[in-house]
Design an enzyme around this catalytic site. Structure first.
Site, PDB file in Angstrom:
ATOM      1  N   TYR A 141       0.821  -1.210   0.000  1.00 41.31           N
ATOM      2  CA  TYR A 141       0.000   0.000   0.000  1.00 41.31           C
ATOM      3  C   TYR A 141       0.860   1.268   0.000  1.00 41.31           C
ATOM      4  O   TYR A 141       0.422   2.337  -0.403  1.00 41.31           O
ATOM      5  CB  TYR A 141      -0.933   0.039   1.220  1.00 41.31           C
ATOM      6  CG  TYR A 141      -2.040  -0.991   1.191  1.00 41.31           C
ATOM      7  CD1 TYR A 141      -2.207  -1.849   0.116  1.00 41.31           C
ATOM      8  CD2 TYR A 141      -2.934  -1.107   2.244  1.00 41.31           C
ATOM      9  CE1 TYR A 141      -3.206  -2.800   0.090  1.00 41.31           C
ATOM     10  CE2 TYR A 141      -3.948  -2.045   2.220  1.00 41.31           C
ATOM     11  CZ  TYR A 141      -4.078  -2.897   1.152  1.00 41.31           C
ATOM     12  OH  TYR A 141      -5.072  -3.825   1.134  1.00 41.31           O
ATOM     13  N   LYS A 190       3.026 -15.333   2.700  1.00 40.11           N
ATOM     14  CA  LYS A 190       2.930 -16.091   1.450  1.00 40.11           C
ATOM     15  C   LYS A 190       4.367 -16.452   1.068  1.00 40.11           C
ATOM     16  O   LYS A 190       4.881 -16.074   0.001  1.00 40.11           O
ATOM     17  CB  LYS A 190       2.226 -15.225   0.387  1.00 40.11           C
ATOM     18  CG  LYS A 190       1.865 -15.943  -0.882  1.00 40.11           C
ATOM     19  CD  LYS A 190       0.727 -16.936  -0.717  1.00 40.11           C
ATOM     20  CE  LYS A 190       0.460 -17.649  -2.030  1.00 40.11           C
ATOM     21  NZ  LYS A 190      -0.411 -18.813  -1.896  1.00 40.11           N
ATOM     22  N   ASP A 222      -3.530 -17.925   2.154  1.00 42.53           N
ATOM     23  CA  ASP A 222      -4.718 -18.548   1.548  1.00 42.53           C
ATOM     24  C   ASP A 222      -5.334 -19.590   2.467  1.00 42.53           C
ATOM     25  O   ASP A 222      -6.559 -19.637   2.654  1.00 42.53           O
ATOM     26  CB  ASP A 222      -4.400 -19.125   0.154  1.00 42.53           C
ATOM     27  CG  ASP A 222      -3.016 -19.732   0.051  1.00 42.53           C
ATOM     28  OD1 ASP A 222      -2.268 -19.697   1.053  1.00 42.53           O
ATOM     29  OD2 ASP A 222      -2.673 -20.261  -1.017  1.00 42.53           O
ATOM     30  N   ASP A 246      -5.459  -6.432   5.951  1.00 41.38           N
ATOM     31  CA  ASP A 246      -6.640  -5.688   5.517  1.00 41.38           C
ATOM     32  C   ASP A 246      -7.756  -6.667   5.131  1.00 41.38           C
ATOM     33  O   ASP A 246      -8.914  -6.538   5.544  1.00 41.38           O
ATOM     34  CB  ASP A 246      -6.238  -4.824   4.305  1.00 41.38           C
ATOM     35  CG  ASP A 246      -7.299  -3.821   3.927  1.00 41.38           C
ATOM     36  OD1 ASP A 246      -8.252  -3.642   4.709  1.00 41.38           O
ATOM     37  OD2 ASP A 246      -7.178  -3.222   2.846  1.00 41.38           O
ATOM     38  N   ASP A 250     -11.250  -8.072   7.636  1.00 47.43           N
ATOM     39  CA  ASP A 250     -12.644  -7.939   7.193  1.00 47.43           C
ATOM     40  C   ASP A 250     -13.343  -9.293   7.191  1.00 47.43           C
ATOM     41  O   ASP A 250     -14.528  -9.393   7.500  1.00 47.43           O
ATOM     42  CB  ASP A 250     -12.719  -7.304   5.804  1.00 47.43           C
ATOM     43  CG  ASP A 250     -12.887  -5.793   5.894  1.00 47.43           C
ATOM     44  OD1 ASP A 250     -12.461  -5.222   6.933  1.00 47.43           O
ATOM     45  OD2 ASP A 250     -13.437  -5.183   4.968  1.00 47.43           O
TER      46      ASP A 250
END
Ligand code: NAD
Length: 361
Positions: A141, A190, A222, A246, A250
Site C-alpha cells: 500500500y 505467502k 490462503d 486488511d 474484514d
C-alpha cells in the site's frame, strides 16, 4: 489520572457513537476517580466543510500532545466527488502517518448470545477469541506506484517492500500481546512465493526464540483465510502484513456478523493510540439515533488498556457491554424485540459501570 482524550467524531454516525463513548468514559472517570479531559476536533468531511482540509495541522498537533484519540468514522456521499488528496479518508491516513501508528489491533470475539447473527453455524463460533495484529504503514500500500505503456498496452506496478525493523516491531508486539492471552502467535504470509514473506518468517522465527513461553506457527495467507471460516477458535494472536491483514480482518468481521460491535486500536512507538470502531460512517442510518455504539465503547476499553494502562477500568467497560448484550439492551442491528436507541444503549452501559461500585466523590 487526568488524561487528555481527543474526540474526532468525523462524519455520519461517527459523532453519534463517539458521544456514547464519552458518556461511558465519563462514567469510568466517576467510578474510578479519573478526570478525563476532552478535546473535540473535526476530521474527514466535517473538517473539509470547515476549512477545506480533511485534517487540520492544529488537530494533528493536539492529537500528538494528547494521551489518546477516539475516532468515529469519516466519509459519505457528500464528499465522494472530491479529488483524491482532499477526500475524507485522507484525514485518517494523515492521522495514522502523523502519529506513526504502525500496528492495527482488531479483536474478534463472538458473544455466545449473538452467534445467530453470524453467517456461520453457531458451533463454528464457539470459543472464538482472536486478536489480529496488522502491520499498518508498510508493504504494497505504501510502495512505489507506477504506470507505463508497453507495446501491448498499459502496465501497472506496485512495489511490495518491507524492512526488517518494520516486521520486527509488529511481530514483537504480537508476541507481547500473546503473552497476555493464550501464548500463541500465528504469523501469516505467502512465503512460498514472496521474498518479503520469507524475510517476515525469518524475523518471526528470531523473535520467537526470545519468547520461549509463546508458541509460533506460520501459516500461508490462503489457507489462513479458509481456517478462519472452519476453525477460527484455533487462533489466538494472528500477526500479518498490511494487505493480508486488511483482507483477513474484514473476513474476521464477517465472521462476527455485526459490524457495529467491533472495536479497533492503532498503535505506534508512543503511547498515543487511535481507537475507533471498524465500521464506516453509515450514511444510510446517520441522524436517526439507531447506530450501535458498542464498537466505539469497546474501543474505549482498548484505549484504557493500551494507552492508559487502566486494566480494571477496561474490564469494567467490557463487563458492562456484556451485561447490555445479556439483558438485550441493543440497537436495531442486533435487537430481537424491543430495539433501543444509540443513546439508550450508551446510557445503559454507563449506568452499569457506575453501579458496579461506589462512585468516588
Ligand atoms: P459502513 O460500515 O458505514 O456501513 C455498512 C452497513 O453497516 C450499513 O448498512 C450501515 O448502516 C451498517 N452499520 C455500520 N455501522 C453501524 C453501526 N454502528 N450500527 C448499525 N449499523 C451499522 O460502510 P459503507 O456503507 O461501505 O461506507 C460508508 C462510508 O463510510 C463511506 O464513505 C466509506 O468510505 C466510509 N468508511 C469509513 C471508515 C472509517 O472511517 N474508518 C471505514 C469504512 C468505511
Amino acid at each position: 489520572m487526568n488524561p487528555t482524550i481527543v474526540l474526532l467524531g468525523g462524519d455520519g454516525i461517527g459523532p453519534e457513537v463517539v458521544a456514547e463513548a464519552v458518556k461511558v468514559l465519563t462514567a469510568v472517570g466517576a467510578r474510578f476517580g479519573h478526570g478525563f479531559r476532552y478535546e473535540p476536533r473535526l476530521i474527514g468531511g466535517a473538517s473539509i466543510d470547515d476549512d477545506g482540509m480533511p485534517l487540520a495541522d492544529e488537530t494533528l498537533a493536539v492529537c500528538k500532545e494528547s494521551h489518546a484519540v477516539i475516532l468515529g468514522a469519516v466519509g459519505g456521499p457528500k464528499w465522494d466527488g472530491l479529488p483524491g488528496a482532499l477526500r475524507p479518508e485522507k484525514g485518517l491516513l494523515a492521522l495514522r502517518k502523523g502519529l506513526g501508528l504502525w500496528a492495527n489491533l482488531r479483536p474478534v470475539t463472538v458473544h455466545p448470545l449473538l452467534t445467530d447473527r453470524s453467517p456461520l453455524k453457531a458451533e463454528r463460533l464457539e470459543n472464538v477469541d482472536l486478536l489480529f495484529v496488522r502491520e499498518l504503514t508498510g508493504g504494497v500500500y505504501f510502495g512505489e506506484k507506477r504506470r507505463d505503456e508497453t507495446a501491448r498496452g498499459a502496465r501497472a506496478f506496485d512495489a511490495l517492500t518491507y524492512e526488517e525493523y518494520e516486521i520486527e516491531r509488529v511481530v514483537r508486539l504480537a508476541f507481547r500481546l500473546a503473552g497476555q492471552r493464550k501464548n500463541k502467535v500465528t504469523s501469516v504470509d505467502k512465503a512460498n512465493v514472496l521474498e518479503t514473506s520469507r524475510l517476515w518468517r525469518e524475523v518471526a522465527d528470531r523473535v520467537a526464540r526470545e519468547h520461549a513461553a509463546v508458541t509460533l506457527e506460520h501459516q500461508l495467507v490462503d489457507s489462513c483465510a479458509m481456517r478462519l471460516l472452519t476453525h477460527a477458535s484455533s487462533f489466538d494472536v494472528v500477526v500479518t502484513e498490511n494487505m493480508f491483514g486488511d483482507i483477513l480482518t474484514d473476513e474476521g468481521a464477517a465472521l462476527v456478523g455485526s459490524l457495529g460491535m467491533m472495536p479497533s486500536a492503532s498503535l505506534g512507538d508512543s503511547s498515543v493510540g487511535v481507537y475507533e470502531p471498524i465500521h464506516g460512517s453509515a450514511p444510510d442510518i446517520a441522524g436517526k439515533g439507531i447506530a450501535n455504539p458498542l464498537g466505539t465503547v469497546l474501543s474505549v476499553a482498548m484505549m484504557l488498556r493500551h494507552s492508559l494502562a487502566l486494566h480494571d477500568e477496561a474490564l469494567a467497560v467490557e463487563a458492562a457491554v456484556d451485561a447490555a448484550v445479556r439483558e438485550g439492551v441493543l440497537t436495531a442491528d442486533l435487537a430481537r424485540t424491543h430495539a433501543r436507541s444509540t443513546s439508550e444503549v450508551g446510557s445503559y452501559v454507563a449506568r452499569r459501570i457506575l453501579e458496579s461500585g461506589a462512585a468516588y466523590s
